[in-house]
Design a protein around this motif. Structure first.
Motif, PDB file in Angstrom:
ATOM      1  N   VAL A 273      -0.609  -9.669  -0.473  1.00 31.88           N
ATOM      2  CA  VAL A 273      -1.450  -9.094   0.589  1.00 31.88           C
ATOM      3  C   VAL A 273      -0.648  -8.850   1.875  1.00 31.88           C
ATOM      4  O   VAL A 273      -1.015  -9.306   2.954  1.00 31.88           O
ATOM      5  N   LYS A 274       0.459  -8.125   1.738  1.00 34.28           N
ATOM      6  CA  LYS A 274       1.299  -7.711   2.876  1.00 34.28           C
ATOM      7  C   LYS A 274       2.014  -8.850   3.591  1.00 34.28           C
ATOM      8  O   LYS A 274       2.596  -8.651   4.652  1.00 34.28           O
TER       9      LYS A 274
ATOM     10  N   SER B 270      -2.853   6.416   2.570  1.00 35.55           N
ATOM     11  CA  SER B 270      -4.123   6.559   3.287  1.00 35.55           C
ATOM     12  C   SER B 270      -4.022   7.759   4.209  1.00 35.55           C
ATOM     13  O   SER B 270      -2.970   8.007   4.786  1.00 35.55           O
TER      14      SER B 270
ATOM     15  N   ASP C 172      -6.071  -2.876   7.487  1.00 34.40           N
ATOM     16  CA  ASP C 172      -5.686  -1.722   8.295  1.00 34.40           C
ATOM     17  C   ASP C 172      -6.789  -1.484   9.318  1.00 34.40           C
ATOM     18  O   ASP C 172      -7.946  -1.855   9.094  1.00 34.40           O
TER      19      ASP C 172
ATOM     20  N   GLU D 250     -10.778  -3.581   4.541  1.00 31.45           N
ATOM     21  CA  GLU D 250     -10.473  -4.663   3.603  1.00 31.45           C
ATOM     22  C   GLU D 250      -8.974  -4.795   3.335  1.00 31.45           C
ATOM     23  O   GLU D 250      -8.528  -5.794   2.811  1.00 31.45           O
ATOM     24  N   ARG D 251      -8.199  -3.794   3.707  1.00 31.15           N
ATOM     25  CA  ARG D 251      -6.741  -3.880   3.550  1.00 31.15           C
ATOM     26  C   ARG D 251      -6.062  -4.357   4.839  1.00 31.15           C
ATOM     27  O   ARG D 251      -4.849  -4.275   4.974  1.00 31.15           O
TER      28      ARG D 251
END
Lengths: 173, 435
Positions: A99-100, B266, B202, B199-200
């Motif tokens: 997750v990054k 994206s 970002d 959710e990412r």
């Protein structure tokens, strides 16, 4: 691994735990265990690594805890330690990415890396499935050789019971 | 949003202070970090929580800004702050970079980036919002820089229309969303009401015109035993949005199966906020999360001194070395044809390459581990198969990022002149960004 295990909730600096209004039922008891030469020993760090030390106190296996693996989320890459390298307790020996996040894996005790789990390069998700398995096919990270200092470092670590209490107390914050 | 107050540390003398003491010799302008007067923060910051026990030397909260647009320098200053600030301190660092493609710690540049385009086509710079004291950028005509950062995650594009923000905190405070939400709150206050964290992790905005989410900010994290670093981009006014997609599309992607981390594409957009306003907004939000009694604390890094600081020099040398940028690539396999491990259909090879030609090789830490090339034609065509084998064996052990021209590399690895060296070597050059 220090931070990643806490990343799924809003934690407070541990130093402020005393200010928390709700009672903290159990406290970390890191020193209730003494080294026994007769059996393989498993110990945990506060940063969520584990080490299995063989009965002869000469060799061990290192990995990250199930608690940490859960908090990490899907592991997509494992940067394995360098074989042959000697490290001190707390030194970064590798990293896991999920997750990054590139999260350091630290040496639980002073040791020399003798082998690494190359399976994790191919199947990093093994860390999520069986992080505390030190056998073939398991999610262990490295095999290590241990000398006097390493055995001494072990005293600062937690046994399974103390670690469980530690993580339970962490989770309540 | 709850304010999480750090425990102020008396013991931790700030990194800045140490460097100031060590390098200044009484001359303020010789220190790595100089305190910037309240130019950009005047009137915006309200030191609402005073803590009388905090002295000037033990700063639990530190805010820095870099006047440089050198991505290698800025990431090395950031790494210096990660490694050298007191464990209990909380750091905000803001910087912009000249046009750069920044890949994640465990990514493959040959998959992520169109290296030929990156090397050939300098992108326009926007007017950098430099600190007045900084010299004009000497890099006007430089091609876009390729950078492998130390944090995880995917590939992003930077230019001076993009700002980078970094927050370094003790592990117990860290969550993946805490500081993305800080940026979101700033954006909302600056007039972007749809800004939110997805959710990412970002930050996306949803323009009312088409009700679609556009990414304006991406996040990545580096977590050490004692410190947690979260950094992110924020597209403010990049003039290069139209170029980014092409720059981040590699011709070799269809032929490479890579371990490690693949980027997620994206749609992106600028938020259209001026850099200075954004910085003011973020500093204000940061200060309301972590109140201090010091309202003169945006410290501008002295570029000249930073470039002489040992750990920054070391960090830059590592970040700029091909062994880091390319050599740290997780293992990957390049195959001209579908394989059991990578059965994707391949694009047709260009004309001039023999029909029988196939190549399959594996690279680990930048080094060719196995190499198998077949179907080449040689001028002395007695036993092409054994020539192919000898050529393949001669290439094992070479470092892929040391190859500057595949035509020469193929030819010099073969004891017999290769008829197809130009065509095959030329195509491999295109694949690896050498054309």
């Amino acid at each position: 691994m220090a931070s990643i295990a806490r990343c799924l909730r809003a934690a407070r600096p541990s130093g402020l735990a005393a200010l928390v209004k709700q009672p903290v039922p159990r406290l970390c008891s890191a020193r209730t265990f003494s080294v026994s030469a007769s059996n393989a020993i498993r110990k945990y760090t506060k940063e969520h690594e584990w080490i299995d030390l063989a009965a002869d106190l000469k060799t061990g296996v290192v990995g990250i805890s199930e608690y940490a693996a859960k908090a990490l989320g899907d592991v997509v890459f494992v940067e394995l330690p360098e074989e042959g390298k000697s490290v001190k307790a707390g030194d970064a020996i590798g990293a896991v990415e999920s997750v990054k996040s590139a999260a350091d894996i630290n040496a639980p005790i002073s040791c020399k890396i003798t082998a690494v789990n190359t399976l994790l390069e191919e199947k990093p998700g093994t860390i999520n499935q069986v992080p505390e398995d030190d056998s073939h096919g398991g999610g262990w990270i490295a095999k290590v050789q241990v000398e006097e200092q390493g055995v001494k470092d072990l005293e600062k670590l937690m046994d399974a019971e103390a670690y469980e209490e530690f993580t339970a107390a962490e989770g309540e914050h | 949003m709850a304010t999480r107050r750090p425990r102020p540390s008396r013991a931790g003398i700030s990194c800045a202070a140490k460097l100031l003491i060590r390098s200044s010799h009484g001359q303020h302008h010789h220190s790595l970090f100089t305190t910037r007067p309240r130019v950009s923060t005047h009137g915006l910051l309200h030191p609402s929580h005073r803590r009388p026990f905090t002295t000037n030397l033990s700063k639990p909260i530190q805010i820095y800004r870099s006047p440089s647009t050198d991505p290698y320098l800025n990431l090395s200053i950031e790494h210096h702050l990660l490694q050298h600030t007191p464990p209990s301190s909380i750091i905000l660092f803001l910087y912009t970079n000249r046009p750069s493609v920044v890949i994640g710690r465990n990514q493959n540049p040959w998959v992520e980036v169109n290296l030929s385009r990156l090397r050939q086509k300098p992108l326009p710079l926007t007017t950098p919002h430099h600190h007045p004291s900084s010299a004009p950028s000497p890099n006007e005509q430089q091609p876009t820089s390729l950078v492998r950062r130390r944090s995880g995650g995917g590939t992003v594009f930077h230019d001076t229309g993009n700002i980078n923000w970094t927050v370094i905190v003790p592990p117990p405070i860290f969550t993946r969303t805490l500081h993305a939400e800080m940026i979101t709150r700033s954006l909302i206050r600056l007039g972007i009401p749809t800004a939110r964290v997805n959710e990412r992790h970002d930050i996306v905005i949803t323009p009312s015109s088409d009700q679609k989410d556009y990414k304006v900010s991406g996040s990545a994290y580096k977590l050490t035993r004692t410190r947690s670093l979260h950094h992110g981009t924020c597209l403010l006014s990049s003039p290069n949005l139209g170029q980014i997609s092409g720059l981040l599309r590699s011709p070799a992607e269809a032929f490479i199966k890579a371990r490690g981390v693949e980027s997620v594409r994206s749609p992106i957009r600028n938020v259209g906020i001026d850099t200075e306003r954004f910085i003011q907004g973020v500093v204000e939000e940061f200060k309301s999360m972590y109140p201090t009694d010091d309202d003169e604390e945006i410290v501008v890094v002295d570029e000249e001194i930073a470039r002489q600081e040992g750990s920054i020099v070391k960090g830059m040398a590592e970040l700029m070395s091909p062994d880091w940028i390319y050599g740290q690539t997780p293992q990957f396999t390049f195959s001209t044809h579908p394989t059991e491990d990578d059965p994707r259909p391949r694009p047709p090879l260009p004309e001039g390459i023999p029909r029988e030609f196939s190549a399959h090789f594996t690279i680990r830490h930048g080094e060719i581990q196995t190499f198998s090339i077949t179907g080449l034609r040689y001028t002395d065509d007695i036993d092409a198969a054994s020539q192919d084998l000898a050529l393949s064996q001669a290439l094992v052990g070479q470092r892929i990022h040391h190859i500057t021209d595949w035509r020469e590399t193929l030819q010099s690895a073969s004891s017999t002149p290769i008829t197809d060296a130009q065509a095959v070597g030329g195509w491999l050059n295109t694949m690896f960004g050498l054309s």
